[in-house]
Motif scaffolding. Structure first.
Motif, PDB file in Angstrom:
ATOM      1  N   THR A   1       0.806  -1.216   0.000  1.00 13.67           N
ATOM      2  CA  THR A   1       0.000   0.000   0.000  1.00 13.67           C
ATOM      3  C   THR A   1       0.838   1.264   0.000  1.00 13.67           C
ATOM      4  O   THR A   1       0.300   2.352  -0.056  1.00 13.67           O
ATOM      5  CB  THR A   1      -0.948   0.022   1.214  1.00 13.67           C
ATOM      6  OG1 THR A   1      -0.159  -0.016   2.397  1.00 13.67           O
ATOM      7  CG2 THR A   1      -1.913  -1.136   1.169  1.00 13.67           C
TER       8      THR A   1
ATOM      9  N   GLN B   1      -6.268  -6.560  -1.428  1.00 15.27           N
ATOM     10  CA  GLN B   1      -6.060  -5.168  -1.034  1.00 15.27           C
ATOM     11  C   GLN B   1      -7.234  -4.690  -0.184  1.00 15.27           C
ATOM     12  O   GLN B   1      -7.050  -3.978   0.801  1.00 15.27           O
ATOM     13  CB  GLN B   1      -5.906  -4.290  -2.292  1.00 15.27           C
ATOM     14  CG  GLN B   1      -5.597  -2.843  -2.004  1.00 15.27           C
ATOM     15  CD  GLN B   1      -4.196  -2.632  -1.496  1.00 15.27           C
ATOM     16  OE1 GLN B   1      -3.288  -3.371  -1.822  1.00 15.27           O
ATOM     17  NE2 GLN B   1      -4.011  -1.623  -0.664  1.00 15.27           N
TER      18      GLN B   1
ATOM     19  N   TYR C   1      -6.836  -5.964   3.338  1.00 14.32           N
ATOM     20  CA  TYR C   1      -5.751  -5.217   3.987  1.00 14.32           C
ATOM     21  C   TYR C   1      -6.266  -3.871   4.471  1.00 14.32           C
ATOM     22  O   TYR C   1      -6.093  -3.502   5.631  1.00 14.32           O
ATOM     23  CB  TYR C   1      -4.599  -5.030   2.990  1.00 14.32           C
ATOM     24  CG  TYR C   1      -3.436  -4.210   3.501  1.00 14.32           C
ATOM     25  CD1 TYR C   1      -2.351  -4.834   4.106  1.00 14.32           C
ATOM     26  CD2 TYR C   1      -3.405  -2.827   3.379  1.00 14.32           C
ATOM     27  CE1 TYR C   1      -1.266  -4.096   4.573  1.00 14.32           C
ATOM     28  CE2 TYR C   1      -2.338  -2.083   3.847  1.00 14.32           C
ATOM     29  CZ  TYR C   1      -1.274  -2.716   4.436  1.00 14.32           C
ATOM     30  OH  TYR C   1      -0.211  -1.976   4.901  1.00 14.32           O
ATOM     31  N   GLU C   2      -6.909  -3.132   3.582  1.00 12.41           N
ATOM     32  CA  GLU C   2      -7.418  -1.804   3.923  1.00 12.41           C
ATOM     33  C   GLU C   2      -8.504  -1.873   4.985  1.00 12.41           C
ATOM     34  O   GLU C   2      -8.573  -1.013   5.869  1.00 12.41           O
ATOM     35  CB  GLU C   2      -7.912  -1.099   2.663  1.00 12.41           C
ATOM     36  CG  GLU C   2      -6.778  -0.713   1.735  1.00 12.41           C
ATOM     37  CD  GLU C   2      -7.247  -0.173   0.390  1.00 12.41           C
ATOM     38  OE1 GLU C   2      -8.471  -0.017   0.183  1.00 12.41           O
ATOM     39  OE2 GLU C   2      -6.373   0.090  -0.463  1.00 12.41           O
ATOM     40  N   ALA C   3      -9.368  -2.896   4.920  1.00 12.17           N
ATOM     41  CA  ALA C   3     -10.435  -3.042   5.909  1.00 12.17           C
ATOM     42  C   ALA C   3      -9.857  -3.320   7.293  1.00 12.17           C
ATOM     43  O   ALA C   3     -10.298  -2.734   8.293  1.00 12.17           O
ATOM     44  CB  ALA C   3     -11.393  -4.165   5.504  1.00 12.17           C
TER      45      ALA C   3
ATOM     46  N   TRP D   1      -6.688  -2.719   8.586  1.00 10.41           N
ATOM     47  CA  TRP D   1      -5.982  -1.581   9.171  1.00 10.41           C
ATOM     48  C   TRP D   1      -6.886  -0.361   9.281  1.00 10.41           C
ATOM     49  O   TRP D   1      -6.782   0.410  10.244  1.00 10.41           O
ATOM     50  CB  TRP D   1      -4.719  -1.253   8.374  1.00 10.41           C
ATOM     51  CG  TRP D   1      -3.706  -2.367   8.428  1.00 10.41           C
ATOM     52  CD1 TRP D   1      -3.285  -3.130   7.374  1.00 10.41           C
ATOM     53  CD2 TRP D   1      -3.006  -2.865   9.568  1.00 10.41           C
ATOM     54  NE1 TRP D   1      -2.366  -4.064   7.797  1.00 10.41           N
ATOM     55  CE2 TRP D   1      -2.171  -3.930   9.137  1.00 10.41           C
ATOM     56  CE3 TRP D   1      -2.994  -2.536  10.916  1.00 10.41           C
ATOM     57  CZ2 TRP D   1      -1.340  -4.641  10.010  1.00 10.41           C
ATOM     58  CZ3 TRP D   1      -2.163  -3.247  11.778  1.00 10.41           C
ATOM     59  CH2 TRP D   1      -1.355  -4.287  11.321  1.00 10.41           C
ATOM     60  N   GLY D   2      -7.797  -0.176   8.334  1.00 16.54           N
ATOM     61  CA  GLY D   2      -8.723   0.958   8.362  1.00 16.54           C
ATOM     62  C   GLY D   2      -9.698   0.907   9.526  1.00 16.54           C
ATOM     63  O   GLY D   2     -10.188   1.942   9.986  1.00 16.54           O
ATOM     64  N   ALA D   3      -9.994  -0.288  10.022  1.00 14.03           N
ATOM     65  CA  ALA D   3     -10.907  -0.436  11.155  1.00 14.03           C
ATOM     66  C   ALA D   3     -10.238  -0.019  12.463  1.00 14.03           C
ATOM     67  O   ALA D   3     -10.906   0.129  13.482  1.00 14.03           O
ATOM     68  CB  ALA D   3     -11.396  -1.879  11.257  1.00 14.03           C
ATOM     69  N   GLY D   4      -8.916   0.146  12.430  1.00 15.67           N
ATOM     70  CA  GLY D   4      -8.201   0.585  13.620  1.00 15.67           C
ATOM     71  C   GLY D   4      -7.499  -0.521  14.382  1.00 15.67           C
ATOM     72  O   GLY D   4      -7.041  -0.312  15.507  1.00 15.67           O
TER      73      GLY D   4
ATOM     74  N   LYS E   1      -4.747 -11.306   9.058  1.00 10.73           N
ATOM     75  CA  LYS E   1      -5.220 -10.048   8.474  1.00 10.73           C
ATOM     76  C   LYS E   1      -6.256 -10.310   7.390  1.00 10.73           C
ATOM     77  O   LYS E   1      -7.233  -9.570   7.269  1.00 10.73           O
ATOM     78  CB  LYS E   1      -4.049  -9.239   7.919  1.00 10.73           C
ATOM     79  CG  LYS E   1      -3.129  -8.702   9.004  1.00 10.73           C
ATOM     80  CD  LYS E   1      -2.012  -7.858   8.437  1.00 10.73           C
ATOM     81  CE  LYS E   1      -0.982  -8.715   7.756  1.00 10.73           C
ATOM     82  NZ  LYS E   1       0.207  -7.974   7.331  1.00 10.73           N
TER      83      LYS E   1
ATOM     84  N   GLY F   1      -9.862  -9.006   8.023  1.00  9.66           N
ATOM     85  CA  GLY F   1     -10.274  -8.000   7.042  1.00  9.66           C
ATOM     86  C   GLY F   1     -11.540  -8.395   6.317  1.00  9.66           C
ATOM     87  O   GLY F   1     -12.425  -7.570   6.084  1.00  9.66           O
TER      88      GLY F   1
END
Length: 181
Positions: free
Chosen positions: A39, A66, A69-71, A73-76, A97, A101
């Motif tokens: 990313t 992807q 991954y974004e979900a 880390w994006g969720a905190g 992950k 995710g």
């Protein structure tokens, strides 16, 4: 005359072969660097570029998208949360992950809220700790081994291990017997 032509062709062939090999190594190195952090701006440029020239290459590990991954880390979620989930589910870091995710994407509830597990304290300036780690004789192979053991990202692993070195604490592996020595 023929021997001169033959010599020139031979040199041209060698130079071309070296150029092709060097280009292949550069592309492979870029792929490895992009895969390490898909990313990042560099990872995204490499992924976009290889797709643009028609290479079927994924910048994410198999079974890990992807979006997952974004979900995650994006969720905190934190790397400490990732380690706790991995231990709970008996999965490696990538599988953890991926599964977590996907659960976030599907709106499913995970065993605990994001940020539940505190991150280890790192020094304000990680560079001193990282230098101490390598100065103590540890290698990048040791970073991989410790990252697997602690379920942490490489930068966090180097900083954490380096801080342990600075604090005079013993690491779970000895640099004299590590895989890189």
């Amino acid at each position: 005359m023929t021997s001169n032509t033959s010599t020139v062709r031979s040199k041209a062939f060698r130079i071309t072969a070296i150029g092709v090999a060097a280009t292949g190594l550069c592309i492979a190195g870029a792929g490895v660097a992009a895969a390490a952090n898909p990313t990042s701006a560099f990872g995204q440029v490499v992924g976009t570029t290889v797709h643009a020239v028609g290479v079927d290459w994924s910048d994410m590990p198999a079974g890990y998208t992807q979006a997952q991954y974004e979900a995650f880390w994006g969720a905190g979620f934190t790397s400490a949360d990732q380690a706790a989930l991995g231990e709970l589910w008996s999965l490696d870091a990538t599988e953890t992950k991926s599964q977590a995710g996907q659960m976030v994407l599907d709106g499913e509830e995970l065993p605990f809220a994001p940020g539940t597990h505190a991150e280890p304290e790192l020094p304000a300036d990680d560079s001193e700790a990282i230098l101490a780690f390598f100065d103590a004789g540890y290698t990048s192979e040791d970073v991989e081994e410790l990252s697997d053991l602690w379920n942490t990202e490489y930068v966090e692993t180097k900083a954490r291990a380096g801080q342990m070195v600075l604090d005079g604490e013993e690491l779970p592996l000895d640099p004299a017997t590590s895989a890189g020595s």
